[in-house]
Every structure is written in structure tokens, then in C-alpha cells.
Design a protein around this motif. Sequence first.
Motif, short mmCIF file in Angstrom:
data_model
loop_
_atom_site.label_atom_id
_atom_site.label_comp_id
_atom_site.label_asym_id
_atom_site.label_seq_id
_atom_site.Cartn_x
_atom_site.Cartn_y
_atom_site.Cartn_z
N GLN A 73 26.74 25.94 -19.10
CA GLN A 73 26.86 25.70 -20.54
C GLN A 73 26.02 26.68 -21.35
OE1 GLN A 73 25.56 21.66 -20.98
NE2 GLN A 73 23.41 22.18 -20.91
N VAL A 74 26.31 26.71 -22.63
CA VAL A 74 25.57 27.53 -23.58
C VAL A 74 25.13 26.62 -24.72
CG1 VAL A 74 25.70 29.46 -25.21
CG2 VAL A 74 26.90 29.59 -23.04
N GLU A 75 23.92 26.82 -25.18
CA GLU A 75 23.42 26.07 -26.31
C GLU A 75 22.83 27.03 -27.33
OE1 GLU A 75 20.73 22.99 -25.15
OE2 GLU A 75 22.05 22.31 -23.55
N TYR A 76 23.14 26.80 -28.58
CA TYR A 76 22.58 27.61 -29.66
C TYR A 76 22.62 26.79 -30.94
CZ TYR A 76 21.84 31.24 -33.12
OH TYR A 76 21.34 31.98 -34.17
N LEU A 77 21.53 26.79 -31.66
CA LEU A 77 21.46 26.10 -32.93
C LEU A 77 21.97 27.03 -34.01
CD1 LEU A 77 20.51 23.72 -34.69
CD2 LEU A 77 18.27 24.80 -34.74
N THR A 78 23.04 26.67 -34.69
CA THR A 78 23.61 27.50 -35.73
C THR A 78 22.65 27.54 -36.92
OG1 THR A 78 25.80 26.78 -35.06
CG2 THR A 78 25.64 27.85 -37.19
N GLN A 79 22.14 28.71 -37.19
CA GLN A 79 21.18 28.89 -38.27
C GLN A 79 21.24 30.33 -38.76
OE1 GLN A 79 17.60 27.72 -36.30
NE2 GLN A 79 17.44 29.58 -35.13
N PRO A 80 20.72 30.60 -39.95
CA PRO A 80 20.81 31.97 -40.46
C PRO A 80 19.79 32.93 -39.85
CG PRO A 80 19.69 30.59 -42.04
CD PRO A 80 20.15 29.68 -40.93
N TYR A 81 18.81 32.41 -39.14
CA TYR A 81 17.76 33.25 -38.59
C TYR A 81 17.92 33.34 -37.07
CZ TYR A 81 16.14 31.90 -43.15
OH TYR A 81 16.09 31.65 -44.49
N GLN A 82 17.26 34.32 -36.47
CA GLN A 82 17.36 34.49 -35.03
C GLN A 82 16.87 33.25 -34.31
OE1 GLN A 82 15.17 38.00 -34.05
NE2 GLN A 82 16.75 39.36 -34.81
N ASP B 34 22.87 13.45 -43.05
CA ASP B 34 22.21 14.17 -41.96
C ASP B 34 22.68 15.62 -41.90
OD1 ASP B 34 20.49 14.28 -39.61
OD2 ASP B 34 22.35 14.41 -38.46
N ASN B 35 24.01 15.84 -41.94
CA ASN B 35 24.56 17.21 -41.91
C ASN B 35 24.04 18.03 -43.08
OD1 ASN B 35 26.11 17.12 -39.59
ND2 ASN B 35 28.03 16.75 -40.65
N LEU B 36 24.17 17.48 -44.28
CA LEU B 36 23.77 18.22 -45.48
C LEU B 36 22.27 18.47 -45.50
CD1 LEU B 36 26.07 16.48 -48.11
CD2 LEU B 36 26.44 18.68 -46.97
N GLY B 37 21.50 17.46 -45.17
CA GLY B 37 20.05 17.61 -45.16
C GLY B 37 19.57 18.59 -44.10
N PHE B 38 20.19 18.53 -42.93
CA PHE B 38 19.83 19.43 -41.84
C PHE B 38 20.05 20.88 -42.25
CE2 PHE B 38 21.29 21.91 -38.15
CZ PHE B 38 20.14 21.86 -37.37
N TYR B 39 21.24 21.18 -42.76
CA TYR B 39 21.52 22.57 -43.12
C TYR B 39 20.75 23.03 -44.34
CZ TYR B 39 24.82 23.04 -39.37
OH TYR B 39 25.37 23.13 -38.12
N GLU B 40 20.46 22.12 -45.27
CA GLU B 40 19.62 22.50 -46.42
C GLU B 40 18.20 22.82 -45.94
OE1 GLU B 40 18.23 23.34 -50.25
OE2 GLU B 40 20.26 23.29 -49.43
N ILE C 103 17.30 24.01 -42.78
CA ILE C 103 17.18 25.24 -41.98
C ILE C 103 17.85 26.45 -42.62
CG2 ILE C 103 17.05 23.95 -39.82
CD1 ILE C 103 19.93 25.08 -39.23
N ALA C 104 18.69 26.22 -43.62
CA ALA C 104 19.40 27.35 -44.24
C ALA C 104 19.56 27.05 -45.72
CB ALA C 104 20.75 27.57 -43.57
N HIS C 105 20.77 26.63 -46.08
CA HIS C 105 21.05 26.24 -47.46
C HIS C 105 22.28 25.34 -47.45
CE1 HIS C 105 24.02 29.48 -47.20
NE2 HIS C 105 23.04 30.23 -46.76
N LEU C 106 22.39 24.54 -48.47
CA LEU C 106 23.45 23.54 -48.55
C LEU C 106 24.84 24.16 -48.47
CD1 LEU C 106 24.00 20.52 -48.94
CD2 LEU C 106 23.97 20.90 -51.39
N ASP C 107 25.02 25.33 -49.05
CA ASP C 107 26.34 25.99 -49.01
C ASP C 107 26.82 26.24 -47.59
OD1 ASP C 107 26.51 25.98 -51.74
OD2 ASP C 107 25.90 28.08 -51.98
N PHE C 108 25.88 26.47 -46.67
CA PHE C 108 26.25 26.69 -45.29
C PHE C 108 27.01 25.47 -44.76
CE2 PHE C 108 25.71 26.73 -40.71
CZ PHE C 108 25.98 28.05 -40.39
#
Length: 150
Positions: A24-33, A94-100, A102-107
Motif C-alpha cells: 500500500q501507499v499512504e500520503y496525506l494530501t496537503q499543499p506542503y511536502q 471535520d473535512n472543512l476544518g481539517f483542510y482549513e 493544513i491548507a485552506h478551505l478552498d482546497f
Amino acid sequence: MLGTGKHSLLGKEFANDEKPQEAQVEYLTQPYQGMIGLSAGSRPGKEDETVARLDKVLNAVIAGNFTDQDIHRARVMLQSIYNFGAESNSGKADNLGFYETIAHLDFALNYLNNVNLVTKADLMACAQKYFGRPHYRLIVKGTPPKRGDY
């Protein structure tokens, strides 16, 4: 596409074994490395062969040796996971708060549409960028427990 489920590229590579292994592969989708976790089970003495099989799949993606059906399957899986998480108000929050966080809400708001915009060329370029160079590997091996030891 690489490693979620038995129909993923890694799942297909390891499913033909006498005793199927999991990869398997795991990666957290985020704007930074971030770290990409690639893992596979290996039988004792087969570690080098397992690593070679992982490399074979990564090199196939770099070369574009995957189908439109593989891309479609990955899109459907990503969209399903995202939609399943948004079935309740707490899931949406949870989705909206998580992405806000680690990144931004638009993501989060554009995630489903952006998944559909990814092309085969994008996937190949990404694979080349992250898998087309030497990378670290850690293999931890141990002796399987004997019957009654667990």
C-alpha cells in the motif's frame, strides 16, 4: 491508484502470489511536502525481491504504463472516501476544518472537482518527481509467531 485495495497497481502486482501479500501507499494530501509511505509485506528471505517488485510498479507509473481504467478507479475511490466523510454534519465539519487547518478551505471545497482534473501526464510527472530518484527504504523483518504464541 498505486496502493489502495486489491485492484490498485500494487494490489495487482502482489495478488498473484501463492499466498497473497499486501502492499500500500499512504500520503496525506496537503499543499506542503510530506512523507509518502510505501509498504509491502515480505516473506523471510524475499525482501530484495519485494523491493524490486515495488520498484517495478513505481517505474511503470513513471513510464505511463497504466490505463484510463486505473485512473478512473482511483478517482472513484478518492471521491467515495471524501463523500463518505461528508455524509453527516460532523463529517462535513471535520473535512472543512481539517483542510482549513493544513491548507485552506478552498482546497476542501474544490477537492472533488480537482480530482477529476488530474491527467495521465500529471500522474506521470508526479511519479517522476517523487519516485524517479533514490529514496530511503526501511525493511523490518521478524520471525512469524509460532502457533499458540499469540
